[in-house]
Design a protein around this motif. Sequence first.
Motif, PDB file in Angstrom:
ATOM      1  N   LEU A  24      13.350  -5.795  -4.313  1.00  0.00           N
ATOM      2  CA  LEU A  24      12.150  -5.121  -2.980  1.00  0.00           C
ATOM      3  C   LEU A  24      12.361  -4.191  -2.540  1.00  0.00           C
ATOM      4  O   LEU A  24      13.159  -4.594  -1.161  1.00  0.00           O
ATOM      5  CB  LEU A  24      11.804  -6.068  -2.830  1.00  0.00           C
ATOM      6  N   ALA A  25      12.193  -2.803  -3.307  1.00  0.00           N
ATOM      7  CA  ALA A  25      12.137  -1.502  -2.103  1.00  0.00           C
ATOM      8  C   ALA A  25      11.277  -1.311  -1.112  1.00  0.00           C
ATOM      9  O   ALA A  25       9.955  -0.282  -1.878  1.00  0.00           O
ATOM     10  CB  ALA A  25      13.166  -0.300  -2.805  1.00  0.00           C
ATOM     11  N   TYR A  26      11.434  -1.317   0.837  1.00  0.00           N
ATOM     12  CA  TYR A  26      10.305  -1.248   1.289  1.00  0.00           C
ATOM     13  C   TYR A  26      10.415  -0.618   2.725  1.00  0.00           C
ATOM     14  O   TYR A  26      10.471  -1.706   3.249  1.00  0.00           O
ATOM     15  CB  TYR A  26       9.183  -2.664   1.472  1.00  0.00           C
ATOM     16  N   PRO A  27      10.427   0.884   2.906  1.00  0.00           N
ATOM     17  CA  PRO A  27      11.276   1.161   3.921  1.00  0.00           C
ATOM     18  C   PRO A  27       9.533   1.972   4.001  1.00  0.00           C
ATOM     19  O   PRO A  27       8.996   2.882   4.112  1.00  0.00           O
ATOM     20  CB  PRO A  27      11.040   2.726   3.673  1.00  0.00           C
ATOM     21  N   CYS A  28       9.366   0.308   5.032  1.00  0.00           N
ATOM     22  CA  CYS A  28       7.606   0.267   5.791  1.00  0.00           C
ATOM     23  C   CYS A  28       7.818   1.283   6.660  1.00  0.00           C
ATOM     24  O   CYS A  28       8.363   1.214   7.568  1.00  0.00           O
ATOM     25  CB  CYS A  28       7.652  -1.121   6.610  1.00  0.00           C
ATOM     26  N   ASP A  29       6.905   2.209   6.745  1.00  0.00           N
ATOM     27  CA  ASP A  29       6.314   3.438   7.425  1.00  0.00           C
ATOM     28  C   ASP A  29       4.846   3.561   7.549  1.00  0.00           C
ATOM     29  O   ASP A  29       4.433   4.956   7.398  1.00  0.00           O
ATOM     30  CB  ASP A  29       7.410   4.702   7.227  1.00  0.00           C
ATOM     31  N   PRO A  30       4.496   2.485   8.849  1.00  0.00           N
ATOM     32  CA  PRO A  30       3.169   2.989   8.497  1.00  0.00           C
ATOM     33  C   PRO A  30       2.873   4.078   9.508  1.00  0.00           C
ATOM     34  O   PRO A  30       3.367   4.323  10.882  1.00  0.00           O
ATOM     35  CB  PRO A  30       2.726   1.671   8.672  1.00  0.00           C
ATOM     36  N   VAL A  31       1.386   4.862   9.455  1.00  0.00           N
ATOM     37  CA  VAL A  31       1.192   5.817  10.152  1.00  0.00           C
ATOM     38  C   VAL A  31       0.851   4.965  11.975  1.00  0.00           C
ATOM     39  O   VAL A  31       0.633   5.176  12.914  1.00  0.00           O
ATOM     40  CB  VAL A  31       0.118   6.311  10.048  1.00  0.00           C
ATOM     41  N   ARG A  32       0.364   3.740  12.082  1.00  0.00           N
ATOM     42  CA  ARG A  32      -0.388   2.663  12.786  1.00  0.00           C
ATOM     43  C   ARG A  32       0.137   1.568  12.699  1.00  0.00           C
ATOM     44  O   ARG A  32       1.156   1.042  12.156  1.00  0.00           O
ATOM     45  CB  ARG A  32      -1.585   3.276  13.548  1.00  0.00           C
ATOM     46  N   PHE A  33      -0.013   0.765  14.225  1.00  0.00           N
ATOM     47  CA  PHE A  33       0.429  -0.574  13.305  1.00  0.00           C
ATOM     48  C   PHE A  33      -0.446  -1.315  12.714  1.00  0.00           C
ATOM     49  O   PHE A  33      -1.584  -1.219  12.816  1.00  0.00           O
ATOM     50  CB  PHE A  33      -0.210  -1.076  14.739  1.00  0.00           C
ATOM     51  N   THR A  34       0.429  -1.423  11.181  1.00  0.00           N
ATOM     52  CA  THR A  34      -0.312  -2.310  10.113  1.00  0.00           C
ATOM     53  C   THR A  34       0.344  -3.662   9.306  1.00  0.00           C
ATOM     54  O   THR A  34      -0.135  -4.585   8.672  1.00  0.00           O
ATOM     55  CB  THR A  34      -0.012  -0.712   8.811  1.00  0.00           C
ATOM     56  N   GLU A  35       2.163  -3.423   9.904  1.00  0.00           N
ATOM     57  CA  GLU A  35       2.571  -4.804   8.859  1.00  0.00           C
ATOM     58  C   GLU A  35       2.418  -5.749   9.710  1.00  0.00           C
ATOM     59  O   GLU A  35       3.706  -6.181  10.459  1.00  0.00           O
ATOM     60  CB  GLU A  35       3.597  -3.905   8.603  1.00  0.00           C
ATOM     61  N   GLY A  36       1.604  -7.181   9.834  1.00  0.00           N
ATOM     62  CA  GLY A  36       1.531  -8.205  10.855  1.00  0.00           C
ATOM     63  C   GLY A  36       2.461  -9.346  10.200  1.00  0.00           C
ATOM     64  O   GLY A  36       2.877 -10.325  10.906  1.00  0.00           O
ATOM     65  N   CYS A  96       0.911  -1.220   0.096  1.00  0.00           N
ATOM     66  CA  CYS A  96      -0.392   0.074  -0.054  1.00  0.00           C
ATOM     67  C   CYS A  96       0.859   1.613   0.235  1.00  0.00           C
ATOM     68  O   CYS A  96       1.587   1.520   0.984  1.00  0.00           O
ATOM     69  CB  CYS A  96      -0.877   0.329   1.554  1.00  0.00           C
ATOM     70  N   ALA A  97       0.192   2.282  -0.561  1.00  0.00           N
ATOM     71  CA  ALA A  97       1.547   3.871  -0.723  1.00  0.00           C
ATOM     72  C   ALA A  97       1.673   3.987   0.499  1.00  0.00           C
ATOM     73  O   ALA A  97       2.370   5.028   0.285  1.00  0.00           O
ATOM     74  CB  ALA A  97       0.724   3.661  -2.223  1.00  0.00           C
ATOM     75  N   SER A  98       0.842   3.667   1.296  1.00  0.00           N
ATOM     76  CA  SER A  98       0.608   4.374   2.628  1.00  0.00           C
ATOM     77  C   SER A  98       2.288   4.413   3.720  1.00  0.00           C
ATOM     78  O   SER A  98       1.766   4.702   4.595  1.00  0.00           O
ATOM     79  CB  SER A  98      -0.732   4.586   3.395  1.00  0.00           C
ATOM     80  N   ARG A  99       2.125   2.959   3.157  1.00  0.00           N
ATOM     81  CA  ARG A  99       3.107   2.190   4.528  1.00  0.00           C
ATOM     82  C   ARG A  99       5.379   2.949   3.877  1.00  0.00           C
ATOM     83  O   ARG A  99       5.593   1.687   3.514  1.00  0.00           O
ATOM     84  CB  ARG A  99       3.520   1.228   4.115  1.00  0.00           C
ATOM     85  N   GLY A 100       5.086   3.952   3.342  1.00  0.00           N
ATOM     86  CA  GLY A 100       6.425   4.279   3.029  1.00  0.00           C
ATOM     87  C   GLY A 100       6.599   4.531   1.467  1.00  0.00           C
ATOM     88  O   GLY A 100       8.060   4.733   0.950  1.00  0.00           O
ATOM     89  N   LEU A 101       6.112   5.011   0.465  1.00  0.00           N
ATOM     90  CA  LEU A 101       6.069   4.977  -0.619  1.00  0.00           C
ATOM     91  C   LEU A 101       6.766   6.132  -0.559  1.00  0.00           C
ATOM     92  O   LEU A 101       7.499   7.003  -1.573  1.00  0.00           O
ATOM     93  CB  LEU A 101       4.800   5.057  -1.743  1.00  0.00           C
ATOM     94  N   HIS A 102       5.983   7.128  -0.397  1.00  0.00           N
ATOM     95  CA  HIS A 102       7.001   8.676   0.042  1.00  0.00           C
ATOM     96  C   HIS A 102       7.978   9.223   0.140  1.00  0.00           C
ATOM     97  O   HIS A 102       8.723   9.714  -0.406  1.00  0.00           O
ATOM     98  CB  HIS A 102       5.862   9.758   1.223  1.00  0.00           C
ATOM     99  N   LEU A 103       8.586   7.890   1.053  1.00  0.00           N
ATOM    100  CA  LEU A 103      10.126   7.806   1.055  1.00  0.00           C
ATOM    101  C   LEU A 103      10.666   7.818   0.279  1.00  0.00           C
ATOM    102  O   LEU A 103      11.887   8.425  -0.050  1.00  0.00           O
ATOM    103  CB  LEU A 103      10.311   7.402   2.834  1.00  0.00           C
ATOM    104  N   LEU A 104      10.002   6.809  -0.266  1.00  0.00           N
ATOM    105  CA  LEU A 104      11.232   6.143  -1.592  1.00  0.00           C
ATOM    106  C   LEU A 104      11.095   7.151  -2.568  1.00  0.00           C
ATOM    107  O   LEU A 104      12.274   7.304  -3.327  1.00  0.00           O
ATOM    108  CB  LEU A 104      10.149   4.417  -2.364  1.00  0.00           C
ATOM    109  N   LEU A 105       9.920   7.782  -2.670  1.00  0.00           N
ATOM    110  CA  LEU A 105       9.921   8.919  -4.059  1.00  0.00           C
ATOM    111  C   LEU A 105      10.611   9.674  -3.865  1.00  0.00           C
ATOM    112  O   LEU A 105      11.437  10.255  -4.738  1.00  0.00           O
ATOM    113  CB  LEU A 105       8.482   9.176  -3.717  1.00  0.00           C
ATOM    114  N   GLU A 106      11.003  10.083  -2.283  1.00  0.00           N
ATOM    115  CA  GLU A 106      11.611  11.677  -1.905  1.00  0.00           C
ATOM    116  C   GLU A 106      13.853  11.570  -2.358  1.00  0.00           C
ATOM    117  O   GLU A 106      13.759  11.950  -2.614  1.00  0.00           O
ATOM    118  CB  GLU A 106      11.532  11.756  -0.024  1.00  0.00           C
ATOM    119  N   ARG A 107      13.825  10.258  -2.507  1.00  0.00           N
ATOM    120  CA  ARG A 107      14.943  10.085  -2.013  1.00  0.00           C
ATOM    121  C   ARG A 107      15.674   8.892  -3.617  1.00  0.00           C
ATOM    122  O   ARG A 107      16.665   8.667  -3.756  1.00  0.00           O
ATOM    123  CB  ARG A 107      15.742   9.106  -1.120  1.00  0.00           C
ATOM    124  N   TRP A 108      14.074   8.968  -4.362  1.00  0.00           N
ATOM    125  CA  TRP A 108      14.886   8.182  -5.493  1.00  0.00           C
ATOM    126  C   TRP A 108      15.544   9.079  -6.898  1.00  0.00           C
ATOM    127  O   TRP A 108      16.456   7.704  -6.720  1.00  0.00           O
ATOM    128  CB  TRP A 108      13.719   8.147  -6.608  1.00  0.00           C
TER     129      TRP A 108
END
Length: 290
Positions: free
Chosen positions: A176-188, A90-102
């Motif tokens: 696979l680039a996945y800087p997982c950064d959820p706003v709450r507990f999400t990734e189980g 999901c884009a909510s889980r850190g895609l913004h960080l990856l795009l920022e540093r791409w």
Amino acid sequence: YAWIDPDLLRGCPPESLRVVNQQLNDWQYCAPGFDDWVDVITSPSQSHCDHMVPQTPVSPAKWEVLQNGCDPGQYEDGPRVPGRVIYGSCASRGLHLLLERWPEIKALAPEANLRIFYDIDNWINSVIQCQPDPEQVRRAHYIRARMPELEHLGVVKVGSTSRRQMAREFSQAMVLAYPCDPVRFTEGFSVTTMEACASGAVPVISSADSLGQIYGGSVAMVPAPPADHMDKFVLLVVNGLRNPEFRSAVVKSARACAALHTWPVLAERLEEILERRLFLKRNPGRFGPI
């Protein structure tokens, strides 16, 4: 046996063993009293279980850990597409960080190209319309504005695709680039990360939520929160693209992790849970409550 929804078990004979595989992170979608219809609940990780138990009416004695799995046989270990990086959650889980540093990744590895999977447009529209919280809205606006700006740097928005196509994409990807950064507990669990492990793509992730517990020591990982460690994240992605020794070491350990999560292994674990719980349910007087 119910997938996620315990309300599906209402009306099942009480003498049967009623099991729910819970992949979500709360019970807010369930009708009151749902726990009366459930004997066993499985979590995909111990940390997910630890998160769920305190916030739910379900007795801690009902919980079991049954991790998610993968099928390494669906991937081809053929030639990788040079520079191929994928993002598949999901884009909510850190895609913004990856795009920022791409741009930095692209500067260090000019062959780098990024393919993004998930229905980003619907996610963006939903977040902006519903506004679940300010941080989610900020990320949605940033991703929508940033994506077109990065097209000339090899960023492609693929969107949703078939299961078979995803297997091909993992087989072709180098990282696979996945800087997982959820706003709450999400990734189980992150099946996406496990598929990268099984396919031979180098998983570069953060230790957020359950990821450190499941994948620590097996993949390339930065501590959480990833926003504080993105310099290291960038270098790990670049090493995954350009350093053969690094790639070989990570792929070896990641595939060993995947081998512990194949369907036959998990089927044996599920069988053990069901047999033990059935025995305890049929003999409550001898062995006490389940």
